[in-house]
Design a protein around this motif. Structure first.
Motif, PDB file in Angstrom:
ATOM      1  N   LEU A 174       0.833  -1.206   0.000  1.00 48.49           N
ATOM      2  CA  LEU A 174       0.000   0.000   0.000  1.00 48.49           C
ATOM      3  C   LEU A 174       0.865   1.252   0.000  1.00 48.49           C
ATOM      4  CD1 LEU A 174      -2.814  -1.018   2.529  1.00 48.49           C
ATOM      5  CD2 LEU A 174      -3.099  -0.570   0.075  1.00 48.49           C
ATOM      6  N   LEU A 175       1.870   1.262   0.848  1.00 46.08           N
ATOM      7  CA  LEU A 175       2.760   2.422   0.932  1.00 46.08           C
ATOM      8  C   LEU A 175       3.570   2.619  -0.340  1.00 46.08           C
ATOM      9  CD1 LEU A 175       3.932   1.990   4.624  1.00 46.08           C
ATOM     10  CD2 LEU A 175       2.516   3.857   3.708  1.00 46.08           C
ATOM     11  N   ILE A 176       4.077   1.527  -0.898  1.00 42.02           N
ATOM     12  CA  ILE A 176       4.842   1.621  -2.143  1.00 42.02           C
ATOM     13  C   ILE A 176       3.934   2.080  -3.288  1.00 42.02           C
ATOM     14  CG2 ILE A 176       6.133   0.308  -3.870  1.00 42.02           C
ATOM     15  CD1 ILE A 176       7.165  -1.449  -1.544  1.00 42.02           C
ATOM     16  N   GLY A 177       2.697   1.582  -3.292  1.00 44.39           N
ATOM     17  CA  GLY A 177       1.737   1.983  -4.322  1.00 44.39           C
ATOM     18  C   GLY A 177       1.467   3.475  -4.306  1.00 44.39           C
ATOM     19  N   VAL A 178       1.327   4.045  -3.112  1.00 43.78           N
ATOM     20  CA  VAL A 178       1.122   5.497  -2.998  1.00 43.78           C
ATOM     21  C   VAL A 178       2.375   6.239  -3.464  1.00 43.78           C
ATOM     22  CG1 VAL A 178       0.803   7.382  -1.348  1.00 43.78           C
ATOM     23  CG2 VAL A 178      -0.660   5.381  -1.246  1.00 43.78           C
ATOM     24  N   TYR A 179       3.524   5.737  -3.094  1.00 38.93           N
ATOM     25  CA  TYR A 179       4.782   6.346  -3.546  1.00 38.93           C
ATOM     26  C   TYR A 179       4.815   6.398  -5.080  1.00 38.93           C
ATOM     27  CZ  TYR A 179       9.675   6.792  -4.786  1.00 38.93           C
ATOM     28  OH  TYR A 179      10.855   7.194  -5.372  1.00 38.93           O
ATOM     29  N   PHE A 180       4.460   5.265  -5.711  1.00 38.68           N
ATOM     30  CA  PHE A 180       4.513   5.204  -7.176  1.00 38.68           C
ATOM     31  C   PHE A 180       3.535   6.182  -7.823  1.00 38.68           C
ATOM     32  CE2 PHE A 180       6.333   0.682  -7.042  1.00 38.68           C
ATOM     33  CZ  PHE A 180       7.612   1.136  -7.307  1.00 38.68           C
ATOM     34  N   ILE A 181       2.318   6.281  -7.327  1.00 39.23           N
ATOM     35  CA  ILE A 181       1.360   7.175  -7.975  1.00 39.23           C
ATOM     36  C   ILE A 181       1.763   8.632  -7.776  1.00 39.23           C
ATOM     37  CG2 ILE A 181      -0.365   7.460  -6.130  1.00 39.23           C
ATOM     38  CD1 ILE A 181      -1.066   6.877  -9.872  1.00 39.23           C
ATOM     39  N   LYS A 182       2.355   8.947  -6.629  1.00 38.50           N
ATOM     40  CA  LYS A 182       2.800  10.324  -6.383  1.00 38.50           C
ATOM     41  C   LYS A 182       4.002  10.682  -7.255  1.00 38.50           C
ATOM     42  CE  LYS A 182       0.904  10.870  -1.818  1.00 38.50           C
ATOM     43  NZ  LYS A 182       0.397  12.149  -1.435  1.00 38.50           N
ATOM     44  N   ASN A 183       4.681   9.669  -7.770  1.00 38.30           N
ATOM     45  CA  ASN A 183       5.834   9.897  -8.641  1.00 38.30           C
ATOM     46  C   ASN A 183       5.529   9.561 -10.101  1.00 38.30           C
ATOM     47  OD1 ASN A 183       8.259  10.747  -6.906  1.00 38.30           O
ATOM     48  ND2 ASN A 183       7.277   9.126  -5.716  1.00 38.30           N
ATOM     49  N   GLY A 184       4.244   9.497 -10.432  1.00 37.27           N
ATOM     50  CA  GLY A 184       3.826   9.345 -11.820  1.00 37.27           C
ATOM     51  C   GLY A 184       4.037   7.971 -12.420  1.00 37.27           C
ATOM     52  N   LYS A 185       4.230   6.960 -11.614  1.00 45.06           N
ATOM     53  CA  LYS A 185       4.449   5.608 -12.125  1.00 45.06           C
ATOM     54  C   LYS A 185       3.151   4.802 -11.962  1.00 45.06           C
ATOM     55  CE  LYS A 185       9.327   5.863 -11.051  1.00 45.06           C
ATOM     56  NZ  LYS A 185       9.896   6.058 -12.346  1.00 45.06           N
ATOM     57  N   ARG A 186       2.199   5.118 -12.832  1.00 47.12           N
ATOM     58  CA  ARG A 186       0.849   4.566 -12.725  1.00 47.12           C
ATOM     59  C   ARG A 186       0.806   3.046 -12.837  1.00 47.12           C
ATOM     60  NH1 ARG A 186      -4.012   6.889 -16.336  1.00 47.12           N
ATOM     61  NH2 ARG A 186      -5.442   5.181 -16.008  1.00 47.12           N
ATOM     62  N   ASN A 187       1.562   2.478 -13.762  1.00 47.56           N
ATOM     63  CA  ASN A 187       1.547   1.016 -13.927  1.00 47.56           C
ATOM     64  C   ASN A 187       2.050   0.307 -12.674  1.00 47.56           C
ATOM     65  OD1 ASN A 187       0.509   1.235 -16.491  1.00 47.56           O
ATOM     66  ND2 ASN A 187       2.484   1.026 -17.509  1.00 47.56           N
ATOM     67  N   LEU A 188       3.101   0.843 -12.077  1.00 44.53           N
ATOM     68  CA  LEU A 188       3.616   0.234 -10.844  1.00 44.53           C
ATOM     69  C   LEU A 188       2.636   0.435  -9.681  1.00 44.53           C
ATOM     70  CD1 LEU A 188       7.392   1.178 -11.160  1.00 44.53           C
ATOM     71  CD2 LEU A 188       6.349  -1.087 -11.438  1.00 44.53           C
ATOM     72  N   HIS A 189       1.967   1.578  -9.653  1.00 39.77           N
ATOM     73  CA  HIS A 189       0.923   1.829  -8.656  1.00 39.77           C
ATOM     74  C   HIS A 189      -0.193   0.790  -8.786  1.00 39.77           C
ATOM     75  CE1 HIS A 189      -2.209   3.840  -6.344  1.00 39.77           C
ATOM     76  NE2 HIS A 189      -2.986   3.761  -7.412  1.00 39.77           N
ATOM     77  N   GLU A 190      -0.665   0.595 -10.013  1.00 43.41           N
ATOM     78  CA  GLU A 190      -1.728  -0.390 -10.259  1.00 43.41           C
ATOM     79  C   GLU A 190      -1.293  -1.786  -9.822  1.00 43.41           C
ATOM     80  OE1 GLU A 190      -2.877  -0.104 -14.372  1.00 43.41           O
ATOM     81  OE2 GLU A 190      -3.620   1.945 -14.119  1.00 43.41           O
ATOM     82  N   LEU A 191      -0.055  -2.145 -10.104  1.00 42.40           N
ATOM     83  CA  LEU A 191       0.462  -3.452  -9.701  1.00 42.40           C
ATOM     84  C   LEU A 191       0.453  -3.589  -8.178  1.00 42.40           C
ATOM     85  CD1 LEU A 191       1.834  -6.164 -10.342  1.00 42.40           C
ATOM     86  CD2 LEU A 191       4.025  -4.932 -10.274  1.00 42.40           C
ATOM     87  N   CYS A 192       0.944  -2.569  -7.490  1.00 39.97           N
ATOM     88  CA  CYS A 192       0.985  -2.618  -6.019  1.00 39.97           C
ATOM     89  C   CYS A 192      -0.405  -2.697  -5.415  1.00 39.97           C
ATOM     90  CB  CYS A 192       1.724  -1.395  -5.469  1.00 39.97           C
ATOM     91  SG  CYS A 192       3.502  -1.451  -5.727  1.00 39.97           S
ATOM     92  N   MET A 193      -1.339  -1.944  -5.956  1.00 36.73           N
ATOM     93  CA  MET A 193      -2.701  -1.964  -5.420  1.00 36.73           C
ATOM     94  C   MET A 193      -3.383  -3.302  -5.711  1.00 36.73           C
ATOM     95  SD  MET A 193      -3.085   0.738  -3.731  1.00 36.73           S
ATOM     96  CE  MET A 193      -1.398   1.093  -3.383  1.00 36.73           C
ATOM     97  N   THR A 194      -3.108  -3.867  -6.878  1.00 35.05           N
ATOM     98  CA  THR A 194      -3.655  -5.185  -7.206  1.00 35.05           C
ATOM     99  C   THR A 194      -3.093  -6.241  -6.265  1.00 35.05           C
ATOM    100  OG1 THR A 194      -3.948  -4.539  -9.522  1.00 35.05           O
ATOM    101  CG2 THR A 194      -3.909  -6.913  -9.041  1.00 35.05           C
ATOM    102  N   VAL A 195      -1.787  -6.185  -6.023  1.00 37.71           N
ATOM    103  CA  VAL A 195      -1.165  -7.122  -5.079  1.00 37.71           C
ATOM    104  C   VAL A 195      -1.783  -6.951  -3.695  1.00 37.71           C
ATOM    105  CG1 VAL A 195       0.984  -7.702  -3.871  1.00 37.71           C
ATOM    106  CG2 VAL A 195       0.990  -7.384  -6.351  1.00 37.71           C
ATOM    107  N   SER A 196      -1.988  -5.714  -3.262  1.00 37.33           N
ATOM    108  CA  SER A 196      -2.604  -5.450  -1.958  1.00 37.33           C
ATOM    109  C   SER A 196      -4.008  -6.049  -1.884  1.00 37.33           C
ATOM    110  CB  SER A 196      -2.683  -3.950  -1.685  1.00 37.33           C
ATOM    111  OG  SER A 196      -1.403  -3.393  -1.574  1.00 37.33           O
TER     112      SER A 196
END
Length: 182
Positions: free
Chosen positions: A63-85
């Motif tokens: 969850l924390l890494i996913g927020v980090y990714f979306i705040k840094n414009g890495k949408r695909n990695l954000h989606e992956l982290c949220m899906t894993v969560s």
């Protein structure tokens, strides 16, 4: 999935509503079930609280890494982290139900202030875990259907609750783990 029609939209929203009611009721029924309703046998069941502690820890991290990714414009990695969560949360739910359907509840043995802290964390964890279900489902639905403005508004409240539930799950596990009878 971004081309979901309004008719399909209402079907998914109805499903989210049903799941938001059915999941907490099913968990409560299985936890407080008559002993003959369902039972899993074997020592493997006693490993589940430890596995659940790991699942909650990893969920919190993703969850924390996913927020980090979306705040840094890495949408695909954000989606992956949220899906894993979400997948981890689903696995946790099944594991939690299997354990509590099979093993009597463990009594917390702490005394004094730590007892009050434990029960405060446990009660807020349980209540917020029920409350967060429809919001997580809605946030995922909004993301999948590319309703990103609605998604942003939903996760503004959903994320801190989901993170709190994940982290307090780990803390509650650590606090009660010395009292497990294995």
């Amino acid at each position: 999935m971004s081309s979901i029609s309004k008719a399909n939209d209402s079907k998914y929203l109805w499903l989210i509503g049903v799941l938001s009611v059915v999941i907490p009721i099913a968990v409560a029924v299985l936890i407080f079930k008559p002993s003959s309703l369902i039972e899993f046998e074997g020592k493997w069941v006693y490993l589940l609280p430890h596995i659940n502690g790991v699942i909650n820890t990893v969920t919190s991290i993703f969850l924390l890494i996913g927020v980090y990714f979306i705040k840094n414009g890495k949408r695909n990695l954000h989606e992956l982290c949220m899906t894993v969560s979400f997948v981890l949360g689903s696995i946790f739910l099944v594991s939690y139900v299997v354990y509590h359907a099979s093993v009597p509840s463990t009594t917390f043995g702490g005394e004094g202030v730590v007892r009050y802290v434990y029960f405060f964390l446990l009660l807020t964890h349980i209540l917020l875990s029920i409350i967060v279900v429809p919001f997580v489902l809605m946030a995922i639905y909004q993301a999948w259907t590319k309703k990103l403005e609605k998604h942003k508004k939903t996760v503004k409240y959903t994320f801190p609750i989901w993170l709190y539930v994940s982290i307090t799950g780990v803390i509650v596990y650590i606090m009660i783990s010395p009292y497990y009878n294995f």
